[in-house]
Design a protein around this motif. Structure first.
Motif, PDB file in Angstrom:
ATOM      1  N   ALA A 244       0.832  -1.206   0.000  1.00 55.81           N
ATOM      2  CA  ALA A 244       0.000   0.000   0.000  1.00 55.81           C
ATOM      3  C   ALA A 244       0.866   1.256   0.000  1.00 55.81           C
ATOM      4  N   ARG A 245       1.994   1.192   0.717  1.00 61.95           N
ATOM      5  CA  ARG A 245       2.887   2.351   0.734  1.00 61.95           C
ATOM      6  C   ARG A 245       3.544   2.562  -0.629  1.00 61.95           C
ATOM      7  N   LEU A 246       3.941   1.469  -1.279  1.00 62.85           N
ATOM      8  CA  LEU A 246       4.564   1.588  -2.592  1.00 62.85           C
ATOM      9  C   LEU A 246       3.559   1.978  -3.672  1.00 62.85           C
ATOM     10  N   GLU A 247       2.305   1.559  -3.510  1.00 61.85           N
ATOM     11  CA  GLU A 247       1.287   1.813  -4.518  1.00 61.85           C
ATOM     12  C   GLU A 247       0.723   3.216  -4.428  1.00 61.85           C
ATOM     13  N   SER A 248       0.833   3.828  -3.262  1.00 65.70           N
ATOM     14  CA  SER A 248       0.166   5.112  -3.034  1.00 65.70           C
ATOM     15  C   SER A 248       0.698   6.195  -3.961  1.00 65.70           C
ATOM     16  N   VAL A 249       1.992   6.304  -4.075  1.00 70.09           N
ATOM     17  CA  VAL A 249       2.572   7.358  -4.906  1.00 70.09           C
ATOM     18  C   VAL A 249       3.998   6.959  -5.258  1.00 70.09           C
ATOM     19  N   GLN A 250       4.475   7.429  -6.391  1.00 68.23           N
ATOM     20  CA  GLN A 250       5.845   7.121  -6.770  1.00 68.23           C
ATOM     21  C   GLN A 250       6.804   7.881  -5.870  1.00 68.23           C
ATOM     22  N   PRO A 251       7.708   7.169  -5.208  1.00 69.63           N
ATOM     23  CA  PRO A 251       8.625   7.856  -4.287  1.00 69.63           C
ATOM     24  C   PRO A 251       9.682   8.648  -5.056  1.00 69.63           C
ATOM     25  N   GLN A 252      10.367   9.506  -4.328  1.00 71.93           N
ATOM     26  CA  GLN A 252      11.489  10.231  -4.904  1.00 71.93           C
ATOM     27  C   GLN A 252      12.694   9.290  -4.933  1.00 71.93           C
ATOM     28  N   LEU A 253      12.979   8.757  -6.115  1.00 69.84           N
ATOM     29  CA  LEU A 253      14.057   7.792  -6.245  1.00 69.84           C
ATOM     30  C   LEU A 253      15.403   8.468  -5.993  1.00 69.84           C
ATOM     31  N   LYS A 254      16.233   7.821  -5.197  1.00 73.31           N
ATOM     32  CA  LYS A 254      17.582   8.307  -4.935  1.00 73.31           C
ATOM     33  C   LYS A 254      18.533   7.624  -5.909  1.00 73.31           C
ATOM     34  N   LYS A 255      18.595   8.165  -7.110  1.00 69.25           N
ATOM     35  CA  LYS A 255      19.395   7.538  -8.147  1.00 69.25           C
ATOM     36  C   LYS A 255      20.870   7.900  -7.969  1.00 69.25           C
ATOM     37  N   GLN A 256      21.688   6.887  -8.093  1.00 70.41           N
ATOM     38  CA  GLN A 256      23.121   7.058  -8.012  1.00 70.41           C
ATOM     39  C   GLN A 256      23.791   5.904  -8.750  1.00 70.41           C
ATOM     40  N   GLN A 257      25.075   6.000  -8.936  1.00 73.74           N
ATOM     41  CA  GLN A 257      25.798   4.937  -9.615  1.00 73.74           C
ATOM     42  C   GLN A 257      25.900   3.714  -8.708  1.00 73.74           C
ATOM     43  N   VAL A 258      25.411   2.590  -9.216  1.00 75.56           N
ATOM     44  CA  VAL A 258      25.379   1.347  -8.444  1.00 75.56           C
ATOM     45  C   VAL A 258      26.122   0.283  -9.235  1.00 75.56           C
ATOM     46  N   ASP A 259      27.017  -0.440  -8.549  1.00 75.50           N
ATOM     47  CA  ASP A 259      27.697  -1.579  -9.155  1.00 75.50           C
ATOM     48  C   ASP A 259      26.764  -2.781  -9.067  1.00 75.50           C
ATOM     49  N   LEU A 260      26.115  -3.127 -10.181  1.00 78.92           N
ATOM     50  CA  LEU A 260      25.134  -4.209 -10.171  1.00 78.92           C
ATOM     51  C   LEU A 260      25.778  -5.552  -9.868  1.00 78.92           C
ATOM     52  N   SER A 261      27.001  -5.744 -10.320  1.00 78.94           N
ATOM     53  CA  SER A 261      27.672  -7.017 -10.032  1.00 78.94           C
ATOM     54  C   SER A 261      27.832  -7.211  -8.532  1.00 78.94           C
ATOM     55  N   GLU A 262      28.291  -6.175  -7.866  1.00 80.37           N
ATOM     56  CA  GLU A 262      28.465  -6.257  -6.415  1.00 80.37           C
ATOM     57  C   GLU A 262      27.119  -6.380  -5.712  1.00 80.37           C
ATOM     58  N   LEU A 263      26.109  -5.650  -6.198  1.00 79.60           N
ATOM     59  CA  LEU A 263      24.782  -5.727  -5.574  1.00 79.60           C
ATOM     60  C   LEU A 263      24.214  -7.139  -5.642  1.00 79.60           C
ATOM     61  N   LEU A 264      24.349  -7.791  -6.792  1.00 79.49           N
ATOM     62  CA  LEU A 264      23.804  -9.141  -6.930  1.00 79.49           C
ATOM     63  C   LEU A 264      24.596 -10.157  -6.108  1.00 79.49           C
ATOM     64  N   GLN A 265      25.898  -9.988  -6.037  1.00 82.25           N
ATOM     65  CA  GLN A 265      26.708 -10.908  -5.230  1.00 82.25           C
ATOM     66  C   GLN A 265      26.342 -10.802  -3.753  1.00 82.25           C
ATOM     67  N   ASN A 266      26.173  -9.560  -3.265  1.00 80.18           N
ATOM     68  CA  ASN A 266      25.777  -9.383  -1.866  1.00 80.18           C
ATOM     69  C   ASN A 266      24.388  -9.957  -1.615  1.00 80.18           C
ATOM     70  N   LEU A 267      23.513  -9.838  -2.588  1.00 82.88           N
ATOM     71  CA  LEU A 267      22.157 -10.343  -2.425  1.00 82.88           C
ATOM     72  C   LEU A 267      22.146 -11.866  -2.356  1.00 82.88           C
ATOM     73  N   VAL A 268      22.970 -12.522  -3.177  1.00 80.86           N
ATOM     74  CA  VAL A 268      23.043 -13.988  -3.133  1.00 80.86           C
ATOM     75  C   VAL A 268      23.577 -14.455  -1.785  1.00 80.86           C
TER      76      VAL A 268
END
Length: 401
Positions: A244-268
């Motif tokens: 409900a919180r996510l559906e209510s309104v689009q949040p202000q995205l905090k966009k920044q440079q993200v290393d996707l390889s590192e993000l996925l490794q940490n997630l696994v």
């Protein structure tokens, strides 16, 4: 709508009448005027005839000369006066012109001369009519198209003010759309408020019920089953509030440079202790992407948890950089998803039949949250067949240069 139709009908009728009358007048003017070359040729013939004495004499104009009886043609007073003055008088047929002169009390006929080459082709008048009609229709349609574009922008932006002028032809349509949009927003607001209110109100009795079960003297097996049910309800309440919180309104995205390889490794590594099939990760070198790392990680985490729940022996996640996008795929060797159900599972509270069994769990909100996060990033998610035999969820992140 009837006002718009009536205005357009009257406009087209008046334009057809006005343009048709104008083109007809122009055509009549061109037909009634004597071509300049005819007058020049008549003067030239008059000069030549003044030096000729026989009808069979050759003229420089190469027009044939015929001798006619003097009273064979009925002349007007002006034409008769011109003939008596030694002038050459032209007479026109549909596509030819004859020149007449009086020589030695005889009527000479010179010609005919062809008029088809000098006349304005008829298709030019048709093109003129169509061109004027096209300009008139464009002048009417351009304000309508402009107002429709404004209405489109107004509908695409929820908080945009009314952009269509009151005097516009589509003003009634714009007003109806605005009323419908406000009603939809009000209904969605009521739905979110009801969901949040019910979810919050459920927390207190669930907490009391859990506390009472802990203090009760029920058998251990029965108590554990009831506690599991209470925890499941608490988990459902948490997911409903989160969605409900996510559906209510689009949040202000905090966009920044993200290393996707590192993000996925940490997630696994983070999800490895959870029960279910192990996750195999295939990534290349460091892949930098501008996004909101928190929400993107949340979306991929939901896909991994869902894949671990349904996989039999393995889950494969890959990261691939393509010319126009970055693709993240999550595959499993589970039962897969039927083709007719692939579009439905991305909607909230939609679960496939196997997921209704107790061992699978889930409330049908995880994939809906993934779909919402992808929408915020102008990305897409697609469900395909996996190379492992189960389902494949493919995230496509656009590369904006």
């Amino acid at each position: 709508m009837s006002r718009l139709f009536l205005h357009f009908y009257l406009f087209i009728s008046l334009v057809l009448i006005g343009v048709g009358w104008t083109v007809e007048r122009i055509w009549q003017e061109t037909q009634s005027q004597v071509p300049p070359w005819v007058l020049l040729l008549a003067d030239n013939l008059a000069g030549q005839l003044s030096t000729q004495s026989l009808p069979h004499a050759k003229l420089s104009s190469a027009l044939p000369v015929t001798q006619l009886p003097a009273g064979s043609i009925l002349w007007s007073d002006a034409e008769l006066a011109a003939l008596n003055a030694g002038q050459v008088v032209p007479l026109f047929t549909q596509d030819q012109v004859f020149f007449y002169a009086i020589q030695q009390d005889e009527l000479w006929q010179l010609g005919p001369a062809d008029l088809t080459e000098s006349a304005v082709p008829s298709y030019w008048f048709s093109l003129l009519f169509l061109g004027l009609l096209a300009v008139a229709v464009w002048l009417w349609l351009w304000p309508v198209a402009r107002d429709i574009q404004k209405l489109k922008q107004q509908l695409s932006e929820p908080n945009a003010p009314a952009a269509v002028p009151v005097r516009s032809f589509i003003a009634p349509i714009a007003l109806s759309f605005e009323q419908m949009r406000q009603q939809i927003q009000r209904l969605l607001g009521l739905q979110r408020e009801m969901t949040q209110a019910v979810s919050h109100e459920l927390r207190t009795p669930l907490a009391r019920l859990s506390f009472a079960l802990e203090l009760s003297a029920l058998p251990t097996d029965e108590k554990q089953l009831m506690l599991n049910d209470v925890k499941e309800l608490e988990h459902l309440v948490d997911e409903m509030l989160d969605y409900a919180r996510l559906e209510s309104v689009q949040p202000q995205l905090k966009k920044q440079q993200v290393d996707l390889s590192e993000l996925l490794q940490n997630l696994v590594e983070k999800l490895s202790p959870l029960p279910g099939a192990p996750v195999t990760l295939q990534v290349g070198a460091g892949c930098i992407y501008v996004c909101d790392g928190h929400y993107l990680e949340r979306a991929v985490q939901n896909l991994l948890v869902n894949a671990k729940r349904f996989a039999r022996t393995q889950v494969l996640m890959t990261l691939e950089v393509k010319p126009h996008s970055i693709e993240i795929t999550v595959e499993d060797d589970g039962p897969g998803i039927a083709l007719e159900q692939r579009a439905e599972i991305l909607k909230p509270f939609v679960r496939l039949d196997p997921s209704r069994q107790k061992g699978f769990g889930g409330f049908g909100l995880g994939l809906a949250i993934v779909s919402r996060v992808m929408e915020w990033h102008q990305a897409s998610i697609k469900v395909d067949d996996s190379r492992l035999g189960g389902a494949c969820f493919r995230i496509k992140l656009p590369l904006v240069h």
